[in-house]
Structure formats: C-alpha cells, structure tokens
Design an enzyme around this catalytic site. Sequence first.
Site, PDB file in Angstrom:
ATOM      1  N   LYS A  52       0.830  -1.207   0.000  1.00  0.00           N
ATOM      2  CA  LYS A  52       0.000   0.000   0.000  1.00  0.00           C
ATOM      3  C   LYS A  52       0.866   1.259   0.000  1.00  0.00           C
ATOM      4  CE  LYS A  52      -3.158  -2.908  -0.063  1.00  0.00           C
ATOM      5  NZ  LYS A  52      -2.248  -4.045  -0.193  1.00  0.00           N
ATOM      6  N   GLY A 185      -5.155 -11.600 -10.381  1.00  0.00           N
ATOM      7  CA  GLY A 185      -5.916 -11.433  -9.154  1.00  0.00           C
ATOM      8  C   GLY A 185      -5.598 -10.091  -8.518  1.00  0.00           C
ATOM      9  N   VAL A 270       0.102 -15.889  -8.777  1.00  0.00           N
ATOM     10  CA  VAL A 270      -0.974 -16.822  -9.114  1.00  0.00           C
ATOM     11  C   VAL A 270      -1.649 -17.402  -7.871  1.00  0.00           C
ATOM     12  CG1 VAL A 270      -0.009 -17.436 -11.347  1.00  0.00           C
ATOM     13  CG2 VAL A 270       0.720 -18.706  -9.308  1.00  0.00           C
ATOM     14  N   GLY A 271      -1.378 -16.820  -6.729  1.00  0.00           N
ATOM     15  CA  GLY A 271      -2.035 -17.278  -5.511  1.00  0.00           C
ATOM     16  C   GLY A 271      -1.052 -17.521  -4.381  1.00  0.00           C
ATOM     17  N   ARG A 272      -1.587 -17.924  -3.246  1.00  0.00           N
ATOM     18  CA  ARG A 272      -0.776 -18.207  -2.069  1.00  0.00           C
ATOM     19  C   ARG A 272      -1.161 -19.577  -1.531  1.00  0.00           C
ATOM     20  NH1 ARG A 272       2.098 -14.001  -0.271  1.00  0.00           N
ATOM     21  NH2 ARG A 272       2.366 -14.946   1.788  1.00  0.00           N
ATOM     22  N   HIS A 443     -22.441  15.927   4.628  1.00  0.00           N
ATOM     23  CA  HIS A 443     -22.290  16.474   3.273  1.00  0.00           C
ATOM     24  C   HIS A 443     -21.204  17.548   3.286  1.00  0.00           C
ATOM     25  CE1 HIS A 443     -23.439  18.000  -0.682  1.00  0.00           C
ATOM     26  NE2 HIS A 443     -23.391  19.223  -0.168  1.00  0.00           N
TER      27      HIS A 443
END
Length: 464
Positions: A52, A185, A270-272, A443
């Site tokens: 992040k 992904g 491709v994934g864990r 708002h």
Amino acid sequence: MKDISCTLLVIGAGPGGYVCAIRAGQLGIDTVIVDAGRPGGTCLTVGCIPSKALIHAAGEFDALKRMASGKGDLGIRAANATIDLGITTAWKDGIVARLSSGVSSLLQKARVKIIHGKARFRDGKTVEVETETGLQIIRAESVVIATGSEPVELAALPFGGPVLSSAQALSLTQLPNKLVVVGGGYIGLELGTAYAKLGSQVTVVEAMAQVLPAYDSELVQPVMRRVSERGIKVMTTSKAIGLSPRGEALVVEERGVRQELPADRILVTVGRQPQVTGFGLEDLDLDRAGPFLQIDDRCRTSMRGVYAIGDVTGEPMLAHRAMAQGEMVAEIVAGRNRGWDSRCIPSICFTDPEIISAGLSPDDARSQGIEVKVGHFPFAANGRAMTMHDEEGFVRVVARADSHLVLGLQAVGAGVSELTAAFALAIEMGARLEDIAGTIHAHPTRSEAVQEAALRAMGQALHL
C-alpha cells in the site's frame, strides 16, 4: 538452555499470531510467541503494508506527471516529475520497521515472551526452536498454529533472476522498463497498476476469462476502464508457458497461439499456499481440508489443545480474518465462551479505483433463492467525488425484498476502502434499508452515496 513452560504457545507472529498473543497476555495468560522473522508477518513486512505504501507513492507520482504534462484541468502545472525508486523503497522500509517495532512493544507490554527462531513440533504440546544461542524447548498447555502462507511458485517460472514473487517486487530499487504480471488477481493487478503509474510498460496475463475473478463483472468494469487508460495490456484466457530460450521474454499461449512477451521482470502472482511444511506438522497428523489445516467454529484442530488461525486454515486469506480468529482463540483459552461468526468478512482490492465488498452480492443472494432489492448510486452524481476530480464507480446495496434486511454492500471508486467498516457494521448490526436511508450522512462526503443507494433500492432516490 533451560526449557520453557507456558500456558499458551503461539507459532507465527503475523497479524493473527501477534493479536492472539497480545490478547492472551492482556487476559493474564502466560504466553510465548515464536517466529523466525520480524513481528508482523507477511502482511506487515512484505505484503499489505509495503504494497500500500508503494501504491500510494505511485499514485502521487502519477498525479504529478499528469500535472507536468498539462493534461489536467485543475489549472495546476508542475515541472517534469522524476522518481528515485531507491528512496521510495527506503521510505517504505521505514514504515515497515516502525510498525514491526510497534508490534514488539505491544507484545512486551502484554508480557508476552518473544522467541526468535524456527519452531518445529516434537509433539502436540512440545516445540523445539533453533535460536541464535542454541536449541530452545518450549512446552505448552495450548498451542496456536499461525504460520501463514507463501506465494505459489510455478514449476515453469521458479522465483529467481528476472522472475519475482510479490515480496521481491516490493523491494526493487530500479524501475523495470517492461513488466509482465502472471496472474490477474488482486495482488497482480494492484502491483501491476502501481508499476504502470511509476512508468513501467505493463502486461497482465490471466488464465481465466476475467481479471479479478473474485469480484463480479459489474465491480470490475470501472477498474478495467482505468487499466485501459493507463496503457496496461491485459491478456485473459492466456497461459504462461515459461521463459524464452535466452530468458529475455515470457512465452505465453493465448487460445492455442504462442507468442513471446519481452520483459525485464516477470512478476508471478498466481495465488498463495499455506505454510505447513518445515514445522513438524506432518508428524502431528492433523486433519486437513485440502492443503489447509481443518478447524471447527472455535478454530480447534483435530488434536486436543491445538488451534490454528489465519491463512494456514484456508480462504479468505485476509489479515483481518486472522486477527479476529486470534483474538477469539485467546479468549477461548482464557475460558470465555466464544464462537466464530463469519457472516461478514469484508474484502478490499487496492486497485485504481478501489473495490470493496461486504456480505452477499446480488448473484450470491439469488443463488441462495433470496429475492432481493438492489440499489446503485454512481459517484458521478456525488458532489465530493466531483471536487476530488475522480467520479469513477458507484455504491451498491443488496437487501431482502421482503424485509429490506441488508445482505451486502459493495463499492468501486477512489478511496472507497475507508467505507468498509461502515459496510461491515451495517451487516453485523442487522441494518435495513430504512436504517441506512434514515441515518444522516455528512455532506459533502463520498459516504452520501451509501445513503442514496439505500434510498434508490426503495425507489426513493433524491439525487438521481
């Protein structure tokens, strides 16, 4: 070295493990936690947090580049933008160090004993740890396995040289000119988008017909529009075959036709898979659910006194799921009556724009035979989104048609990850459309779109 005896032993200091240990310490349980790496695990050290940070830095640089190009319509002009990826990586590493140090301090504050080293089971109550000072034996009344997960490595593309894992992609100090991402992904698309913003030419190779297959197509469409605008090439229904003979390209097969994609770096996402080898778990003969450790609704394994939490127990592999399980198990060990409630485990994709999902999607609800009301509200009609110069996306609410009970909330848009807690709270508290619609939303904020989506589901939209 003197043996250690304790009430609770936690193996793994990732989000699930360290939260479990901290809560157990707070409850007065004599607790020991073991990990070979820094406290924080994959999420804090080579996953959620550093990714992040990179995504944020890439977004800031991209905004500056747009200003420098004169393409923006805000009237802001800037000089030519440059980036030193080495400095960016050092900044990211500084954040990781601060947070890891903070976790250590919290464990110490809770009077948890921290052992650095690789743990291996001797039996269900005894673990040996190879530490810098020798072999440490630990005996515990209860054990929590929180060993986490690791990236899946393809046989045709083993990590090393130009082939990167997600962790390695977060430590680059030089920007790759051409980056090919294998796997579309959330990890692949998040990092691929970040590097495209930094200036890399990015291609994403996905075996399925849609990138981000965990999300429905309606949520993915705004992301794909932005991906196209960024010049990211996406190849779906395509398979990575391996490196070219000289290693300067990735061989890809798309609908039976092979081609070579030139690449300085190839990122495989491709994934864990669960980390269940190297800890002596095979000798415990614990029941499995596929590759994962099988648990019940109290995170108990098939062996008395042995619990398992987090990624090692299966999907969804999310840090906040692991944290919730860890906190629950600590209280169970302390004698409290707790059980796992998985009705709402929100998921977030930090792409551009972001995607969030909590509860059931419209298709999920209908597949269960539930008649639903669905309300959408686009950010193009939201004043705050306009003032932030990013009107892409929408909020969607899913509710029972008969009682208006909210079953799910989803959104795609800039910064919508911060709406996740409100979505989860609405579902956990059993909110109805009328509850959301009747709540005064400040708002101007993006959150007004949540209220408007609820109103629209009831046929009472005010601003659309």
